[in-house]
Write a protein that holds these residues in place. Sequence first.
Motif, PDB file in Angstrom:
ATOM      1  N   MET A   1      44.735  27.218  43.363  1.00  0.00           N
ATOM      2  CA  MET A   1      44.765  28.103  42.200  1.00  0.00           C
ATOM      3  C   MET A   1      43.878  29.325  42.443  1.00  0.00           C
ATOM      4  N   SER A   2      44.405  30.526  42.203  1.00  0.00           N
ATOM      5  CA  SER A   2      43.623  31.749  42.361  1.00  0.00           C
ATOM      6  C   SER A   2      42.655  31.906  41.190  1.00  0.00           C
ATOM      7  N   LYS A   3      41.554  32.608  41.473  1.00  0.00           N
ATOM      8  CA  LYS A   3      40.523  32.775  40.455  1.00  0.00           C
ATOM      9  C   LYS A   3      40.247  34.251  40.206  1.00  0.00           C
ATOM     10  N   ALA A   4      40.140  34.615  38.928  1.00  0.00           N
ATOM     11  CA  ALA A   4      39.829  35.983  38.527  1.00  0.00           C
ATOM     12  C   ALA A   4      38.477  36.030  37.832  1.00  0.00           C
ATOM     13  N   ILE A   5      37.689  37.044  38.173  1.00  0.00           N
ATOM     14  CA  ILE A   5      36.420  37.296  37.501  1.00  0.00           C
ATOM     15  C   ILE A   5      36.594  38.542  36.642  1.00  0.00           C
ATOM     16  N   ILE A   6      36.381  38.412  35.339  1.00  0.00           N
ATOM     17  CA  ILE A   6      36.527  39.537  34.408  1.00  0.00           C
ATOM     18  C   ILE A   6      35.159  39.937  33.889  1.00  0.00           C
ATOM     19  N   ILE A   7      34.813  41.200  34.066  1.00  0.00           N
ATOM     20  CA  ILE A   7      33.535  41.726  33.574  1.00  0.00           C
ATOM     21  C   ILE A   7      33.792  42.398  32.234  1.00  0.00           C
ATOM     22  N   GLY A   8      33.398  41.737  31.156  1.00  0.00           N
ATOM     23  CA  GLY A   8      33.591  42.278  29.817  1.00  0.00           C
ATOM     24  C   GLY A   8      34.388  41.342  28.940  1.00  0.00           C
ATOM     25  N   HIS A  21      45.452  33.416  32.699  1.00  0.00           N
ATOM     26  CA  HIS A  21      45.435  31.951  32.572  1.00  0.00           C
ATOM     27  C   HIS A  21      46.845  31.420  32.328  1.00  0.00           C
ATOM     28  N   LYS A  22      47.605  32.140  31.526  1.00  0.00           N
ATOM     29  CA  LYS A  22      48.973  31.727  31.211  1.00  0.00           C
ATOM     30  C   LYS A  22      49.850  31.680  32.462  1.00  0.00           C
ATOM     31  N   SER A  23      49.533  32.562  33.424  1.00  0.00           N
ATOM     32  CA  SER A  23      50.326  32.599  34.655  1.00  0.00           C
ATOM     33  C   SER A  23      49.702  31.772  35.781  1.00  0.00           C
ATOM     34  N   GLY A  24      48.720  30.916  35.418  1.00  0.00           N
ATOM     35  CA  GLY A  24      48.229  29.942  36.382  1.00  0.00           C
ATOM     36  C   GLY A  24      46.895  30.233  37.033  1.00  0.00           C
ATOM     37  N   TRP A  25      46.198  31.251  36.580  1.00  0.00           N
ATOM     38  CA  TRP A  25      44.912  31.607  37.172  1.00  0.00           C
ATOM     39  C   TRP A  25      43.755  30.831  36.537  1.00  0.00           C
ATOM     40  N   GLU A  26      42.738  30.599  37.342  1.00  0.00           N
ATOM     41  CA  GLU A  26      41.436  30.172  36.836  1.00  0.00           C
ATOM     42  C   GLU A  26      40.667  31.448  36.503  1.00  0.00           C
ATOM     43  N   VAL A  27      40.009  31.487  35.349  1.00  0.00           N
ATOM     44  CA  VAL A  27      39.384  32.732  34.897  1.00  0.00           C
ATOM     45  C   VAL A  27      37.955  32.491  34.423  1.00  0.00           C
ATOM     46  N   ASP A  28      37.046  33.347  34.895  1.00  0.00           N
ATOM     47  CA  ASP A  28      35.679  33.412  34.383  1.00  0.00           C
ATOM     48  C   ASP A  28      35.466  34.793  33.759  1.00  0.00           C
ATOM     49  N   ILE A  29      34.917  34.831  32.547  1.00  0.00           N
ATOM     50  CA  ILE A  29      34.571  36.089  31.883  1.00  0.00           C
ATOM     51  C   ILE A  29      33.054  36.204  31.845  1.00  0.00           C
ATOM     52  N   THR A 242      32.117  34.230  42.467  1.00  0.00           N
ATOM     53  CA  THR A 242      33.099  34.576  43.481  1.00  0.00           C
ATOM     54  C   THR A 242      34.508  34.278  42.983  1.00  0.00           C
ATOM     55  N   GLY A 243      35.416  35.220  43.239  1.00  0.00           N
ATOM     56  CA  GLY A 243      36.805  35.022  42.855  1.00  0.00           C
ATOM     57  C   GLY A 243      37.729  35.674  43.868  1.00  0.00           C
ATOM     58  N   ASP A 244      39.014  35.605  43.577  1.00  0.00           N
ATOM     59  CA  ASP A 244      40.007  36.271  44.426  1.00  0.00           C
ATOM     60  C   ASP A 244      40.247  37.705  43.971  1.00  0.00           C
ATOM     61  N   THR A 245      40.184  37.924  42.663  1.00  0.00           N
ATOM     62  CA  THR A 245      40.349  39.267  42.106  1.00  0.00           C
ATOM     63  C   THR A 245      39.286  39.505  41.041  1.00  0.00           C
ATOM     64  N   TYR A 246      39.066  40.797  40.745  1.00  0.00           N
ATOM     65  CA  TYR A 246      38.002  41.176  39.811  1.00  0.00           C
ATOM     66  C   TYR A 246      38.518  42.280  38.877  1.00  0.00           C
ATOM     67  N   LEU A 247      38.055  42.227  37.649  1.00  0.00           N
ATOM     68  CA  LEU A 247      38.469  43.223  36.652  1.00  0.00           C
ATOM     69  C   LEU A 247      37.247  43.783  35.940  1.00  0.00           C
ATOM     70  N   ILE A 248      37.134  45.113  35.915  1.00  0.00           N
ATOM     71  CA  ILE A 248      36.108  45.775  35.112  1.00  0.00           C
ATOM     72  C   ILE A 248      36.728  46.131  33.775  1.00  0.00           C
ATOM     73  N   ALA A 249      36.281  45.468  32.715  1.00  0.00           N
ATOM     74  CA  ALA A 249      36.779  45.703  31.359  1.00  0.00           C
ATOM     75  C   ALA A 249      35.590  45.759  30.412  1.00  0.00           C
ATOM     76  N   GLY A 250      34.633  46.596  30.770  1.00  0.00           N
ATOM     77  CA  GLY A 250      33.368  46.648  30.044  1.00  0.00           C
ATOM     78  C   GLY A 250      33.287  47.689  28.957  1.00  0.00           C
ATOM     79  N   GLY A 251      34.426  48.195  28.483  1.00  0.00           N
ATOM     80  CA  GLY A 251      34.396  49.196  27.420  1.00  0.00           C
ATOM     81  C   GLY A 251      33.602  50.419  27.829  1.00  0.00           C
ATOM     82  N   SER A 252      32.728  50.885  26.955  1.00  0.00           N
ATOM     83  CA  SER A 252      31.946  52.096  27.220  1.00  0.00           C
ATOM     84  C   SER A 252      30.916  51.911  28.325  1.00  0.00           C
ATOM     85  N   TRP A 253      30.677  50.677  28.745  1.00  0.00           N
ATOM     86  CA  TRP A 253      29.735  50.404  29.837  1.00  0.00           C
ATOM     87  C   TRP A 253      30.448  50.386  31.196  1.00  0.00           C
TER      88      TRP A 253
END
Length: 415
Positions: A1-8, A21-29, A242-253
Amino acid sequence: MSKAIIIGGGVIGLFSAYYLHKSGWEVDILEQGDLADNCSYGNLGMVTPSHFVPLASPGIIEQGIRWMFDSKSPFYVKPSLSKDLIGWGLKFMKSATKKHVERSAGGLADISLFSKSLYHEFEKESGIDFGLQDKGILMLFKSPHVEEEEIHMAEKAATLGLDAQYLSPAETRKLQPDIELDILGSVHYRCDSHMSPNKLMAGLIKYLETAGVKIHRNTEVLKINQNGGKVTSVSTKDKEYTGDTYLIAGGSWSPAIAKMVGLNVPLMPGKGYSFMVNDPAKPMTVPSILCEARVAITPMNDGIRFGGTMEIGKINKQVNMNRVKGIVESVPKYFPDFKLPLPAQKDVWFGFRPCSPDGLPYIGLTGKYKNLAIATGHAMIGLGLGPATGKLIADAFNGEKPAIEASLFAADRYQ
């Protein structure tokens, strides 16, 4: 299972987690706060295909200069020698053209309509009651000049496939029968919807955590580690993730986070204010926007939420009560029944809308790092575009064709 790290952990990060998550990913926020009161909570809860004109548009600069000298005005840019503000302002002025508005209108309408459809799917799939209603939004106006503008906007909306209808004062009163109106007329955007953002956020967080998404509160990212054109991990005070992909979703930060890996994401926080009036004497049925005053009003949880202003400047925790007073004083001009008291400062909510210089969100993978995406810059329509943004991010991480055309919102268009 692939893992995504979401910042925000705002609405954009949460919906990105939902679709991943719906498409099968493990997710940490990873959320720097406690998720109790970010920008996703205090807004007016509107889903607005009607908002197809970006903030960067002709006339806003001239009007903004006039408003700068009025402490109660709905739009204000706090003068500063900040390099970020000056750079943002120059890009904003370059974007504020008729050509840019024409180019952006279809894309903004499409992503909002898509997001609205996803909200209805999410409501059914999750079982969460967040008060989603399709009653539309009334654009109320008092002056012939604004009436002309709004009729023109409604005609443009029709060419984009949006359901908008001009209403006389009498026709408008039929939609708000219990409230006295002092207006020249309105445009009813029946394509729009509204909800309770507080119920949405609480329900979405609970749903995700129950499903197995890990939300790490009070976890500030201090460093993003990368090697060979890929992000390898992110570091906080106590741990490395640590993850396979990363997302910056920190709003104004988000700009400060993106700078950790040498990315330029021009963005300025636009402070907005809102407050609730509980158990109002006169019930409101349809959300409204007071055109000249730039104030929004939404019936919500047996009460009414009032909000507005756009104060561009550095992030700060100061509450400018003059701006709140401007909201309070504008309401009786349209609704004579509403003699609102000035709320106590402790009852005023404020948040920072992430505003890009061209008025369009950043959504998608970056060119510099093949496993890093950005999702921010939604300004006043972040809540409305939450599901669509999350679905586009999931499509990108899954290597699938995006559900809608999204090239307008390229994440690294200012690199």
